[in-house]
Write a protein that holds these residues in place. Structure first.
Motif, short mmCIF file in Angstrom:
data_model
loop_
_atom_site.label_atom_id
_atom_site.label_comp_id
_atom_site.label_asym_id
_atom_site.label_seq_id
_atom_site.Cartn_x
_atom_site.Cartn_y
_atom_site.Cartn_z
N SER A 215 0.84 -1.19 0.00
CA SER A 215 0.00 0.00 0.00
C SER A 215 0.87 1.25 0.00
N PHE A 216 0.64 2.14 -0.97
CA PHE A 216 1.44 3.36 -1.02
C PHE A 216 1.12 4.27 0.17
N HIS A 217 -0.10 4.17 0.70
CA HIS A 217 -0.41 4.92 1.92
C HIS A 217 0.48 4.44 3.07
N LEU A 222 5.85 4.82 6.22
CA LEU A 222 7.16 4.24 6.51
C LEU A 222 8.30 5.15 6.04
N TYR A 223 8.09 5.79 4.89
CA TYR A 223 9.14 6.59 4.27
C TYR A 223 8.58 7.98 3.92
N PRO A 224 8.32 8.82 4.93
CA PRO A 224 7.64 10.10 4.70
C PRO A 224 8.45 11.09 3.86
N HIS A 225 9.76 10.88 3.75
CA HIS A 225 10.59 11.85 3.03
C HIS A 225 10.94 11.37 1.62
N ASP A 226 10.37 10.25 1.18
CA ASP A 226 10.64 9.74 -0.16
C ASP A 226 9.70 10.42 -1.16
N SER A 227 10.24 11.28 -1.99
CA SER A 227 9.41 12.06 -2.92
C SER A 227 8.75 11.19 -3.97
N ARG A 228 9.35 10.04 -4.32
CA ARG A 228 8.77 9.16 -5.32
C ARG A 228 7.44 8.60 -4.85
N ILE A 229 7.36 8.23 -3.58
CA ILE A 229 6.13 7.68 -3.02
C ILE A 229 5.05 8.75 -2.96
N ALA A 230 5.42 9.95 -2.51
CA ALA A 230 4.46 11.04 -2.43
C ALA A 230 3.90 11.40 -3.80
N VAL A 239 3.52 -3.53 -10.32
CA VAL A 239 3.74 -4.97 -10.39
C VAL A 239 4.93 -5.18 -11.31
N LEU A 240 5.85 -6.07 -10.92
CA LEU A 240 7.12 -6.13 -11.62
C LEU A 240 7.85 -7.44 -11.37
N SER A 241 8.75 -7.76 -12.28
CA SER A 241 9.48 -9.03 -12.20
C SER A 241 10.42 -9.10 -11.02
N GLU A 242 11.06 -7.99 -10.70
CA GLU A 242 11.91 -7.96 -9.52
C GLU A 242 11.96 -6.55 -8.95
N PRO A 243 12.17 -6.43 -7.63
CA PRO A 243 12.09 -5.13 -6.97
C PRO A 243 13.06 -4.11 -7.53
N LEU A 244 12.63 -2.83 -7.48
CA LEU A 244 13.45 -1.72 -7.96
C LEU A 244 14.40 -1.18 -6.90
N VAL A 245 14.00 -1.30 -5.64
CA VAL A 245 14.82 -0.80 -4.53
C VAL A 245 14.73 -1.80 -3.38
N ASP A 246 15.73 -1.80 -2.53
CA ASP A 246 15.77 -2.71 -1.38
C ASP A 246 15.35 -1.96 -0.12
N LEU A 247 14.03 -1.81 0.06
CA LEU A 247 13.50 -1.15 1.24
C LEU A 247 12.50 -2.08 1.92
N PRO A 248 12.67 -2.35 3.22
CA PRO A 248 11.76 -3.25 3.93
C PRO A 248 10.31 -2.77 3.84
N GLY A 249 9.42 -3.71 3.63
CA GLY A 249 8.00 -3.41 3.60
C GLY A 249 7.48 -2.88 2.29
N TRP A 250 8.35 -2.72 1.29
CA TRP A 250 7.93 -2.11 0.04
C TRP A 250 7.28 -3.13 -0.90
#
Length: 277
Positions: A215-217, A222-230, A239-250
């Motif tokens: 959930s992006f909410h 979890l990551y209030p300062h990440d501009s990409r999420i905002a 949805v994707l074949s493999e993760p773009l970044v290594d962040l827990p819970g993403w």
């Protein structure tokens, strides 16, 4: 094999996921971590929508994604609320533009990772099952494009998940009739600009990797300062074949034999049960 992703949410630059992420799709074209092949350099394609009711745009090229300067320019210029991207590692068919994903018919786009095993032995029978009125729209020679047009034949535009189940059942029945024990391995994505349907399935129950965003909410908390999420908004979905970044819970791994449907901020999972009925 191949790597792909699909996004829906607030309009964002395609560059955000194609280039800027630590393990972006362009990085995966050279350094795939979870794919059957490390390098995916046999062409690429992007497809995107201006409005959900529009015919989608496409840009496809038979060159490796990492070497195409026009792709970087286009990804910087294009903002879209829904897009798909695919990097190809060819199996039984040549590297040419018409074999690059996404495939398109009307408002629909389709991408695939995997293969129809012993495709040359079953190709004619699969192609003959495609509706005659759809047949002239086939441009290339891949098993992936045939899967798409079989899904359209079985009703993709009306009942997407059921149509994909019927398509898979037909491919498996055809393969086994021709002595192919495990006919199909796939992750696929189909979209009409309003919804994204993604499926992870294989005859041997050992499918290629597939993940979707949490959930992006929740991610914004979890990551209030990440501009990409905002920028993506609370209803965004990847949805994707493999993760773009290594962040827990993403990321959440999509289970084997599962279909995921994302539409209007709602995400639903279904057991994927191929059947011809």
């Amino acid at each position: 094999m191949c790597r792909w992703l699909a996004y829906t949410g607030n309009p964002v630059q395609l560059e955000t996921v194609l280039f800027r992420a630590k393990h972006s799709l362009i990085d995966q074209s050279l350094h795939s971590r979870l794919g059957q092949t490390t390098t995916n350099g046999d062409g690429f394609g992007i497809g995107w929508y201006g409005r959900p009711t529009d015919i989608p745009f496409r840009y496809r090229c038979m060159q490796p994604a990492w070497s195409d300067r026009n792709l970087r320019e286009a990804a910087r210029a294009i903002h879209s609320p829904l897009f798909v991207a695919h990097i190809r590692a060819a199996t039984d068919t040549p590297a040419q533009e018409t074999n690059c994903h996404p495939f398109r018919y009307g408002r629909w786009l389709f991408v695939h990772n995997g293969l129809v095993r012993n495709y040359p032995a079953v190709r004619r029978e699969l192609m003959m099952a495609i509706k005659p009125e759809l047949f002239p729209s086939i441009e290339g020679s891949t098993d992936s494009e045939v899967l798409f047009f079989l899904a359209l034949t079985f009703g993709l535009e009306l009942t997407p998940v059921t149509a994909l189940e019927r398509m898979v059942a037909f491919v498996e029945a055809t393969g086994r009739k021709n002595g192919v024990e495990q006919p199909l391995n796939m992750t696929v994505c189909a979209t009409d600009g309003e919804q994204i349907i993604a499926v992870r399935y294989s005859s041997e129950r050992e499918s290629r990797s597939l993940f979707h965003s949490s959930s992006f909410h929740h991610l914004r908390e979890l990551y209030p300062h990440d501009s990409r999420i905002a920028a993506a908004g609370d209803d965004a979905f990847l949805v994707l074949s493999e993760p773009l970044v290594d962040l827990p819970g993403w990321w959440e791994e999509i289970p084997e034999s599962t279909a995921v449907v994302a539409r209007g901020g709602e995400i639903e999972q279904y057991a994927f049960n191929p059947h011809l009925g």
